[in-house]
Design a protein around this motif. Structure first.
Motif, PDB file in Angstrom:
ATOM      1  N   SER A   1       0.714  -1.272   0.147  1.00 54.65           N
ATOM      2  CA  SER A   1       0.104   0.087  -0.104  1.00 54.65           C
ATOM      3  C   SER A   1       0.705   1.289   0.161  1.00 54.65           C
ATOM      4  CB  SER A   1      -0.808   0.074   1.114  1.00 54.65           C
ATOM      5  OG  SER A   1      -0.417   0.217   2.578  1.00 54.65           O
ATOM      6  N   ILE A   2       2.335   1.110   0.362  1.00 54.03           N
ATOM      7  CA  ILE A   2       2.833   2.379   0.455  1.00 54.03           C
ATOM      8  C   ILE A   2       3.863   2.458  -0.718  1.00 54.03           C
ATOM      9  CG2 ILE A   2       3.156   2.722   3.017  1.00 54.03           C
ATOM     10  CD1 ILE A   2       6.113   1.794   2.665  1.00 54.03           C
ATOM     11  N   HIS A   3       3.647   1.329  -1.601  1.00 49.84           N
ATOM     12  CA  HIS A   3       4.742   1.474  -2.678  1.00 49.84           C
ATOM     13  C   HIS A   3       4.710   2.566  -3.619  1.00 49.84           C
ATOM     14  CE1 HIS A   3       5.522   0.209  -6.804  1.00 49.84           C
ATOM     15  NE2 HIS A   3       6.684  -0.154  -6.273  1.00 49.84           N
ATOM     16  N   PRO A   4       3.227   3.073  -4.031  1.00 46.24           N
ATOM     17  CA  PRO A   4       3.241   4.191  -5.014  1.00 46.24           C
ATOM     18  C   PRO A   4       3.669   5.322  -4.123  1.00 46.24           C
ATOM     19  CG  PRO A   4       0.837   2.784  -4.563  1.00 46.24           C
ATOM     20  CD  PRO A   4       1.779   2.345  -3.754  1.00 46.24           C
ATOM     21  N   THR A   5       3.299   5.834  -3.173  1.00 44.73           N
ATOM     22  CA  THR A   5       3.869   7.061  -2.462  1.00 44.73           C
ATOM     23  C   THR A   5       5.343   6.920  -2.384  1.00 44.73           C
ATOM     24  OG1 THR A   5       1.998   6.873  -1.175  1.00 44.73           O
ATOM     25  CG2 THR A   5       3.792   8.288  -0.422  1.00 44.73           C
ATOM     26  N   LEU A   6       6.056   5.448  -2.017  1.00 47.10           N
ATOM     27  CA  LEU A   6       7.362   5.464  -2.066  1.00 47.10           C
ATOM     28  C   LEU A   6       8.072   5.636  -3.276  1.00 47.10           C
ATOM     29  CD1 LEU A   6       9.777   4.341  -0.117  1.00 47.10           C
ATOM     30  CD2 LEU A   6       8.943   1.973  -0.719  1.00 47.10           C
ATOM     31  N   ARG A   7       7.469   4.998  -4.307  1.00 45.55           N
ATOM     32  CA  ARG A   7       8.088   5.228  -5.595  1.00 45.55           C
ATOM     33  C   ARG A   7       7.982   6.670  -6.021  1.00 45.55           C
ATOM     34  NH1 ARG A   7       8.612   4.342 -10.811  1.00 45.55           N
ATOM     35  NH2 ARG A   7       9.592   2.310 -11.145  1.00 45.55           N
ATOM     36  N   ARG A   8       7.168   7.464  -5.808  1.00 42.69           N
ATOM     37  CA  ARG A   8       6.998   8.734  -6.068  1.00 42.69           C
ATOM     38  C   ARG A   8       8.134   9.509  -5.403  1.00 42.69           C
ATOM     39  NH1 ARG A   8       6.991  12.439  -9.204  1.00 42.69           N
ATOM     40  NH2 ARG A   8       6.102  14.612  -8.662  1.00 42.69           N
ATOM     41  N   LEU A   9       8.290   9.175  -3.962  1.00 41.74           N
ATOM     42  CA  LEU A   9       9.386  10.034  -3.366  1.00 41.74           C
ATOM     43  C   LEU A   9      10.572   9.840  -3.992  1.00 41.74           C
ATOM     44  CD1 LEU A   9       7.938   9.391   0.072  1.00 41.74           C
ATOM     45  CD2 LEU A   9       7.854  11.569  -1.115  1.00 41.74           C
ATOM     46  N   VAL A  10      10.996   8.538  -4.038  1.00 36.86           N
ATOM     47  CA  VAL A  10      12.310   8.019  -4.374  1.00 36.86           C
ATOM     48  C   VAL A  10      12.676   8.587  -5.943  1.00 36.86           C
ATOM     49  CG1 VAL A  10      13.579   5.954  -5.112  1.00 36.86           C
ATOM     50  CG2 VAL A  10      12.450   5.841  -3.339  1.00 36.86           C
ATOM     51  N   SER A  11      11.551   8.605  -6.874  1.00 37.04           N
ATOM     52  CA  SER A  11      11.678   9.049  -8.445  1.00 37.04           C
ATOM     53  C   SER A  11      12.112  10.582  -8.190  1.00 37.04           C
ATOM     54  CB  SER A  11      10.580   8.774  -9.171  1.00 37.04           C
ATOM     55  OG  SER A  11       9.481   9.705  -8.563  1.00 37.04           O
ATOM     56  N   MET A  12      11.693  11.513  -6.827  1.00 39.66           N
ATOM     57  CA  MET A  12      12.073  12.796  -6.920  1.00 39.66           C
ATOM     58  C   MET A  12      13.528  12.999  -6.523  1.00 39.66           C
ATOM     59  SD  MET A  12       8.510  14.135  -5.491  1.00 39.66           S
ATOM     60  CE  MET A  12       8.795  15.922  -5.391  1.00 39.66           C
ATOM     61  N   GLY A  13      14.250  11.846  -6.095  1.00 40.87           N
ATOM     62  CA  GLY A  13      15.485  11.841  -5.526  1.00 40.87           C
ATOM     63  C   GLY A  13      15.623  12.105  -4.214  1.00 40.87           C
ATOM     64  N   ILE A  14      14.478  11.799  -3.425  1.00 36.99           N
ATOM     65  CA  ILE A  14      14.172  12.054  -1.811  1.00 36.99           C
ATOM     66  C   ILE A  14      14.506  10.511  -1.375  1.00 36.99           C
ATOM     67  CG2 ILE A  14      12.581  12.589  -0.268  1.00 36.99           C
ATOM     68  CD1 ILE A  14      10.958  13.986  -1.950  1.00 36.99           C
ATOM     69  N   ASN A  15      15.269  10.460  -0.287  1.00 40.91           N
ATOM     70  CA  ASN A  15      15.895   9.472   0.597  1.00 40.91           C
ATOM     71  C   ASN A  15      14.490   9.217   1.518  1.00 40.91           C
ATOM     72  OD1 ASN A  15      18.754   8.774   0.434  1.00 40.91           O
ATOM     73  ND2 ASN A  15      18.637  11.240   0.552  1.00 40.91           N
ATOM     74  N   VAL A  16      14.234   8.053   1.850  1.00 43.27           N
ATOM     75  CA  VAL A  16      12.896   7.766   2.580  1.00 43.27           C
ATOM     76  C   VAL A  16      13.041   6.900   3.929  1.00 43.27           C
ATOM     77  CG1 VAL A  16      10.836   6.507   2.696  1.00 43.27           C
ATOM     78  CG2 VAL A  16      11.629   7.805   0.484  1.00 43.27           C
ATOM     79  N   VAL A  17      12.760   7.315   5.104  1.00 46.94           N
ATOM     80  CA  VAL A  17      12.839   6.435   6.372  1.00 46.94           C
ATOM     81  C   VAL A  17      11.501   6.264   6.361  1.00 46.94           C
ATOM     82  CG1 VAL A  17      13.146   6.366   8.643  1.00 46.94           C
ATOM     83  CG2 VAL A  17      14.855   7.583   7.150  1.00 46.94           C
ATOM     84  N   SER A  18      11.002   5.035   6.646  1.00 46.38           N
ATOM     85  CA  SER A  18       9.473   4.709   6.697  1.00 46.38           C
ATOM     86  C   SER A  18       9.175   3.682   8.152  1.00 46.38           C
ATOM     87  CB  SER A  18       9.001   3.932   5.562  1.00 46.38           C
ATOM     88  OG  SER A  18       7.766   3.565   5.653  1.00 46.38           O
ATOM     89  N   SER A  19       8.046   3.895   8.855  1.00 51.22           N
ATOM     90  CA  SER A  19       7.813   3.334   9.775  1.00 51.22           C
ATOM     91  C   SER A  19       6.812   2.046   9.234  1.00 51.22           C
ATOM     92  CB  SER A  19       6.953   4.019  11.048  1.00 51.22           C
ATOM     93  OG  SER A  19       5.825   4.636  10.400  1.00 51.22           O
ATOM     94  N   SER A  20       6.732   1.692   7.953  1.00 52.47           N
ATOM     95  CA  SER A  20       6.008   0.852   7.482  1.00 52.47           C
ATOM     96  C   SER A  20       6.486  -0.645   7.875  1.00 52.47           C
ATOM     97  CB  SER A  20       5.919   0.846   6.054  1.00 52.47           C
ATOM     98  OG  SER A  20       5.686  -0.426   5.529  1.00 52.47           O
ATOM     99  N   GLU A  21       5.835  -1.341   8.746  1.00 56.13           N
ATOM    100  CA  GLU A  21       6.271  -2.524   9.378  1.00 56.13           C
ATOM    101  C   GLU A  21       6.833  -3.607   8.351  1.00 56.13           C
ATOM    102  OE1 GLU A  21       3.683  -1.061  10.414  1.00 56.13           O
ATOM    103  OE2 GLU A  21       3.449  -1.139  12.724  1.00 56.13           O
ATOM    104  N   GLU A  22       6.273  -3.824   7.274  1.00 55.40           N
ATOM    105  CA  GLU A  22       6.590  -4.646   6.147  1.00 55.40           C
ATOM    106  C   GLU A  22       7.925  -4.283   5.574  1.00 55.40           C
ATOM    107  OE1 GLU A  22       2.461  -7.012   4.967  1.00 55.40           O
ATOM    108  OE2 GLU A  22       3.688  -5.851   3.422  1.00 55.40           O
ATOM    109  N   MET A  23       8.296  -2.945   5.488  1.00 54.46           N
ATOM    110  CA  MET A  23       9.334  -2.401   4.956  1.00 54.46           C
ATOM    111  C   MET A  23      10.685  -2.686   5.565  1.00 54.46           C
ATOM    112  SD  MET A  23       9.848   1.186   3.135  1.00 54.46           S
ATOM    113  CE  MET A  23      11.359   2.143   2.957  1.00 54.46           C
ATOM    114  N   ILE A  24      10.737  -3.352   6.767  1.00 54.74           N
ATOM    115  CA  ILE A  24      11.875  -3.850   7.607  1.00 54.74           C
ATOM    116  C   ILE A  24      12.435  -4.964   6.611  1.00 54.74           C
ATOM    117  CG2 ILE A  24      10.668  -5.680   8.985  1.00 54.74           C
ATOM    118  CD1 ILE A  24      13.427  -3.505   9.989  1.00 54.74           C
ATOM    119  N   TYR A  25      11.500  -5.577   5.889  1.00 54.01           N
ATOM    120  CA  TYR A  25      12.057  -7.030   5.127  1.00 54.01           C
ATOM    121  C   TYR A  25      11.040  -7.131   3.835  1.00 54.01           C
ATOM    122  CZ  TYR A  25      14.754 -10.799   3.754  1.00 54.01           C
ATOM    123  OH  TYR A  25      15.821 -11.625   3.123  1.00 54.01           O
ATOM    124  N   PRO A  26      11.020  -6.100   3.146  1.00 51.51           N
ATOM    125  CA  PRO A  26       9.991  -6.045   2.104  1.00 51.51           C
ATOM    126  C   PRO A  26       9.919  -7.158   1.072  1.00 51.51           C
ATOM    127  CG  PRO A  26      11.259  -4.131   1.907  1.00 51.51           C
ATOM    128  CD  PRO A  26      11.949  -4.939   3.060  1.00 51.51           C
TER     129      PRO A  26
END
Lengths: 333, 333
Positions: free
Chosen positions: B96-121
């Protein structure tokens, strides 16, 4: 509710990292044996200046069943292959390892060292530290000091734990080691059997006690951004009130059975913001490592029985090898 | 023996890192307040799609005395400055965070996330994880999932401790949380007051319980090179044998007061090499985090009272911001 997930690790195994060990005392030999049997690492050299060790196979030094084919040479220049990483396990003093460290770095070799002062060399030798840092950046390599203490229990582990805190007022670490179960060299190093006068004389000339406690305090202050302006170190003997016997020592009442050493970092107003206390003595009850962080939130952590020094030292050195390969060039605390 | 060393930290203060927070639930607001007051970080934006939050100043959301001048906008594209790092605190699911994450990364922004699954996606969404990893490398940025649990207690901290071990046979972590002292949302999330049947139905559809336990197990297996081939997760209700009352719930005997959730990673021969047990229930006695590593050496560590979830979450997210700036580009576990 129950579910089962199939698991396949995501990471590819990296290329083997080629490693040499420089300095074949007890820690060097144990480290070399661990590298020898560790996947992902390849032991390509052993270096020691002692004539007695020259030409010896690691198997002889470490009591392995089969020869390894890796033999001691007297200089890093005599290795067939230049290693990617050297594990430097010679002496505690940063000043004394500086020439060897400089040579390794200038050959483009990354260095992991058990030198106690190298956990935070800016304290004892700021100019030499700057020199190595500059050379590391020039050569694109890393020089990194580590070990159990300093390197883990009283500095990097509390700093890692503090990563769960929003604010930090103070950090206290208490390490109690029962020296009765340790090797002779350690029992001697803490003054077992000395009179208090003998102890104080050796302490005054820096020939007894634990090296690196002030470095651990400086590391914590720096890494956690604590406002420390001075670090006070104190070394006292622990005196027995009864007869204490070990495999190596027989200490009557009134003589020394070990050390109680503290390093306290104070801020400008005299507040104690870093407090490290190391007790190593014969027959110490309840050996343990305790870490107490006061802040938001508070954290109270105990390693029951303490971190076993001898086994963990080689582990930490070897586990640091892949780590330094991924760090930015420089002298890294 | 006593000596005093003057101390001056070696490091220069880095430039301020510009940060935005995306997702202004409880964690997002607490994280934003911490960024606001933290030296070295500059809060440059707040993003949330909820119309009710639009235009609000952080001060209103966080109960600060003075306006900060940083107001909520509905999209990352509407910020005056592109931040260097975004803290993404929206949902647990990596999909569910993938689209937002993709947008942020494509803008050259580093991301720190509290998304639980993202610890080992790679476990829940291997293709989406590969996609983000590729994009991160292309853009030269890092995407990094963290938090208290997952992110600290049951995965990164045991892995850090295991750095002191030469060999590891198994890792066990037990986390016991007394839910009575926690907020209503948490007491509800663990099923307080439900019948066992209601609990089982919600559990079967994944609408109850802790998200991320299997991810923590996968992280440990991968990071420590443990030979895990499957991870079994089990979620059971804790049923009260007496009446339990909190500020928010009044639970009669026989109804649910919380969860007992386990994730067990087994190797090819069925041996349990990773064992995680999370208990969160009302009136739980002796809350704590226990980490037991079996290997060479064994390590037994306890965080007394446990790591306080709410305070530590924001801390860990914020402390990760300088960290991601120094990591190699990619999706990092």
């Amino acid at each position: 509710m129950r579910r089962v997930v199939r698991f396949k690790p995501s990471r590819k195994r990296a290329e083997e990292i080629e490693v040499a060990v420089v300095g074949l005392g007890k820690i060097g030999v144990e480290t070399a044996s661990l590298i020898w049997r560790r996947d992902g690492l390849r032991l390509v050299g052993l270096v020691d200046t002692s004539p007695a060790l020259l030409g010896r196979d690691l198997a002889e030094l470490a009591g392995l069943e089969r020869p390894t084919g890796v033999r001691v040479v007297s200089s890093i220049d005599l290795l067939d292959r230049t290693p990617e990483v050297a594990v430097l396990t010679t002496t505690s003093s940063f000043e004394s390892i500086h020439p060897t460290l400089r040579r390794l770095v200038s050959m483009g070799i990354n260095v992991v060292s058990s030198s106690e002062e190298m956990i935070y060399p800016w304290l004892s030798s700021p100019e030499l530290a700057e020199d190595i840092d500059r050379l590391c950046r020039e050569m694109g390599v890393v020089a990194y000091g580590t070990g159990v203490n300093p390197g883990f229990v009283m500095d990097r582990l509390p700093a890692f734990l503090a990563g769960a805190c929003q604010e930090i007022r103070s950090v206290e670490v208490i390490r109690v080691v029962d020296a009765s179960t340790r090797r002779r060299a350690l029992q001697a190093k803490i003054g077992s059997g000395l009179t208090v006068e003998e102890f104080e004389a050796l302490a005054a000339s820096g020939r007894i006690g634990h090296v690196g406690l002030v470095e651990s305090a400086a590391y914590l202050a720096d890494r956690l951004g604590l406002d420390v302006v001075e670090i006070e170190e104190e070394l006292k003997p622990v005196v027995s009130d009864r007869r204490v016997r070990t495999e190596f020592f027989d200490v009557p009442p009134g003589k020394v059975i070990g050390i109680r050493q503290t390093a306290v970092g104070r801020d400008g107003s005299g507040e104690e913001v870093v407090k490290l206390r190391l007790e190593m003595f014969l027959d110490a009850e309840s050996p343990r490592d305790e870490i107490r962080i006061r802040g938001v939130p508070d954290l109270d952590v105990e390693i029951k029985g303490g971190t076993p020094g001898d086994q963990a030292t080689a582990a930490i050195l070897v586990n640091a090898i892949p780590l330094v390969m991924s760090m930015e060039p420089g002298l890294r605390a």
